[in-house]
Design an enzyme around this catalytic site. Structure first.
Site, short mmCIF file in Angstrom:
data_model
loop_
_atom_site.label_atom_id
_atom_site.label_comp_id
_atom_site.label_asym_id
_atom_site.label_seq_id
_atom_site.Cartn_x
_atom_site.Cartn_y
_atom_site.Cartn_z
N TYR A 92 33.45 50.51 41.82
CA TYR A 92 34.53 49.66 41.30
C TYR A 92 34.16 49.28 39.87
O TYR A 92 33.52 50.04 39.15
CB TYR A 92 34.65 48.49 42.30
CG TYR A 92 35.66 47.43 42.03
CD1 TYR A 92 37.03 47.69 42.07
CD2 TYR A 92 35.25 46.12 41.77
CE1 TYR A 92 37.96 46.68 41.84
CE2 TYR A 92 36.18 45.11 41.56
CZ TYR A 92 37.52 45.39 41.59
OH TYR A 92 38.43 44.40 41.37
N LYS A 165 40.61 50.24 44.09
CA LYS A 165 40.94 48.97 44.76
C LYS A 165 41.01 49.20 46.27
O LYS A 165 40.59 48.36 47.05
CB LYS A 165 42.27 48.42 44.24
CG LYS A 165 42.22 47.93 42.79
CD LYS A 165 41.89 46.45 42.69
CE LYS A 165 41.61 46.05 41.25
NZ LYS A 165 41.24 44.65 41.08
O1 LIG Z 1 39.73 45.24 38.50
C1 LIG Z 1 39.02 44.24 38.28
O2 LIG Z 1 37.80 44.29 38.13
C2 LIG Z 1 39.65 42.88 38.28
C3 LIG Z 1 41.00 42.81 37.74
O3 LIG Z 1 41.99 43.26 38.60
C4 LIG Z 1 41.16 43.33 36.34
O4 LIG Z 1 42.25 43.84 36.03
O5 LIG Z 1 40.23 43.18 35.55
MN LIG Z 2 43.57 44.31 37.68
#
Ligand SMILES: O=C(O)C[C@H](O)C(=O)O
Ligand SMILES: [Mn+2]
Ligand SMILES: NC(=O)c1ccc[n+]([C@@H]2O[C@H](COP(=O)([O-])OP(=O)(O)OC[C@H]3O[C@@H](n4cnc5c(N)ncnc54)[C@H](O)[C@@H]3O)[C@@H](O)[C@H]2O)c1
Length: 547
Positions: A92, A165
């Site tokens: 992520y 996600k």
């Molecule tokens: O994706 C992430 O790390 C968090 C959030 O949704 C973002 O857009 O930064």
């Molecule tokens: Mn985001």
């Protein structure tokens, strides 16, 4: 060869690789297609992790893990769920930002995502059916990739945020990976370098705006709802001019969620409740400053405002606690460029003797003396030493959350914030941050990233078979994260650690499902909420494929 054997090996939802048993190999026509020794999933996990460790960079580690994802979902999630905190920054944010920027040149596999093109809207239903391929889809993450994290417009390449996600939904909350669908709405891109890149895999034209854009989004929503009646529809990283419009259009009609607006609102509220639990100060005494009043900044502000009302303030009293700073400086109500979400929180110039001078964050902090400063501005290093010291001079425990992602865009580093305030600042960051040692105290840094709540929120809403996801459920999600951290521990974090993400996703899910049932939002009767949540959880174990 059995006619389905190759299809089974190539289907990541069915493939077990070397873990196919002898009986399965015989019945499915896999004899001879695999080396003879049958491995257990634990053997595979060990071997895979050892290979992972040989990869020299975070990007290469991610590419390797994604090759496992492409081939064998159960193995991928078994490994991921055993090492959530270690893998989160790889799978992520922040590493996902690198793979989005380089998506076309790194492309090897579409990862079961649906690519919906605004140039071919009539194929939408077929595209969704083809990618679902008979699976019972309960959760979609959709992006149009105009505002990916803080890195902006990445066109079709933004599909990776939908894929990423969803991976967190499964690892954190046990959402069945065969019941999810990542979607990108390719409506063009305004990034010139992509339009000129011979390898770019998306539509080569500027973003379509206006009615044609909204009609396309609407057609997507209607088609997805028709095809998948139990759908939880998660919107991610839409641009500032569309995100709130889309949420407002659908939130009272279908089960929908905007992660940047609502998810971020929940996690920041939870972080503030944690911080005030440590400082012992009252929520309603706080003065809140949002730096970067876009999708996330305004979404967070609205959530904190709702909490002020819930804690007894009148609308007028509550509004008086909020200040928004964007590119223009402190936002005033006579500004013609305010967004609809900024308007309710813009101030009157008459409140300040020097209103026309409040054009920077430093000026605004000096004039307002906020007790809370939250950054969603995409401006790296914007929380400077002098701004932070000025804030700390007027409040005992300044609460400072630099939330812009990825790492290169953060408004400050946790370590600096603690140093500049002699350990007084109560800090949370958007990306993971290592603990900070200062004057003999180890400060744990909470991660205020919506990934800490959206998986549980989705699990709870889906488990309750809720008709809608409403503000009450959202508020309960934020409050459910309290009590996990011991606030009396020196250096305690304001939020629970990512190492416990799977456990507290369950807590969030139960709180959300309970709220849905209490409000009669459940489409079917549910006597035991805890059981409904537990029953929905998928575990990464191989299922017998023989009859
Ligand atoms: O994706 C992430 O790390 C968090 C959030 O949704 C973002 O857009 O930064
Ligand atoms: Mn985001
Ligand atoms: N930690 C989290 O969970 C989380 C969640 C959502 C967004 N974010 C981060 O927040 C940031 C913003 O995301 P968004 O979706 O709100 O984007 P957005 O484009 O909607 O908002 C960004 C805002 O910052 C403003 N801005 C730009 N330059 C500025 C400057 N010099 N001074 C003040 N303001 C300035 C823009 O005008 C805009 O209003 C991103 O980096 C994103 O990664 C973090």
């Amino acid at each position: 060869m059995h006619e389905n054997a190759q299809q089974i090996l190539n289907n990541p939802f069915l493939n077990k690789g070397t873990a196919f048993t002898m009986t399965e190999r015989q019945q499915l026509g896999l004899v001879g297609l695999l080396p003879p020794h049958v491995q257990t999933i634990d053997d595979q996990v060990k071997q895979t992790y050892a290979q992972y460790l040989t990869k020299p960079s975070m990007l290469e580690k991610r590419i390797f893990l994604m090759s496992i994802f492409n081939e064998n979902r159960v193995l991928f999630y078994k490994l991921f769920s055993q090492r959530i905190a270690e893998f989160m920054p790889i799978v992520y944010d922040p590493t996902i930002a690198d793979t989005i920027e380089n998506y076309s040149s790194l492309f090897v596999n579409p990862q079961n995502a649906a690519f919906l093109s605004i140039d071919d809207p009539d194929s939408m239903a077929a595209a969704l059916k083809n990618t679902a391929s008979g699976r019972n889809i309960k959760l979609i993450v959709v992006t149009d990739a105009e505002g990916i994290l803080g890195i902006g417009d990445w066109g079709t390449q933004g599909v990776d945020i939908s894929v990423g996600k969803l991976m967190v939904y499964t690892a954190a909350a046990g959402i069945d990976p065969s019941e999810v669908l990542p979607v990108v709405l390719d409506v063009g891109t305004n990034r010139q370098s992509l339009l000129e890149d011979p390898l770019y895999l998306g539509n080569r034209h500027e973003r379509v705006r206006g009615d044609r854009y909204y009609d396309f989004v609407d057609r997507f929503v209607q088609t997805a709802e028709e095809l998948f009646p139990d759908l939880y529809l998660h919107f991610e990283d839409f641009g500032r001019s569309n995100a709130a419009n889309i949420l407002n259009k659908y939130k009272d009609k279908i089960v929908t969620f905007n992660d940047d607006i609502q998810g971020t609102g929940i996690i920041v509220l939870a972080g503030l409740l944690g911080a005030l639990n440590i400082s012992g100060e009252a929520f309603t005494d706080q003065v809140y400053m949002s730096f970067g009043a876009g999708t996330a900044g305004a979404g967070i502000t609205q959530r904190i405002y709702e909490e002020m009302l819930q804690q007894g303030l009148s609308e007028e009293e509550a509004r008086s606690r909020f200040y928004m700073v964007d590119k223009q400086g402190l936002l005033f109500d006579d500004d013609p460029d305010l967004t609809p979400e900024q308007k309710p929180f813009a101030r009157k110039r008459s409140e300040f003797a020097n209103a026309d001078e409040l054009k920077t964050l430093a000026d605004a902090v000096k004039a307002v003396h906020p007790t809370i400063l939250v950054g969603t501005s995409t401006q790296p290093g914007a929380f400077t030493e002098s701004i932070v010291k000025e804030m700390a001079a007027h409040t005992a425990r300044p609460i400072i959350f630099p939330l812009s992602n990825p790492t290169k865009l953060a408004e400050a580093k946790a370590e600096d914030l603690l140093k500049w305030t002699n350990g007084k600042a109560l800090v949370a960051t958007g990306i993971p941050a290592a603990p900070v040692e200062l004057d003999g105290v180890t400060y744990e840094i909470g991660q205020a990233n919506n990934a800490l709540v959206y998986p549980g929120l989705g699990l709870g809403t889906i488990a309750a078979k809720a008709r809608l996801l409403n503000d009450e459920m959202i508020s309960k999600a934020a409050h459910s994260l309290g009590g996990i951290v011991d606030p009396t521990e020196p250096g305690a974090a304001v939020l629970p650690p990512v190492t416990k993400l799977d456990i507290f996703s369950q807590t969030v899910a139960e709180a959300v499902a309970k709220s849905a049932v209490a409000q009669n939002l459940n489409k079917e009767p549910i006597d035991n909420v805890k059981k409904a949540v537990a029953d929905l959880k998928w575990v990464p174990e191989y299922k017998e494929l023989t009859d």
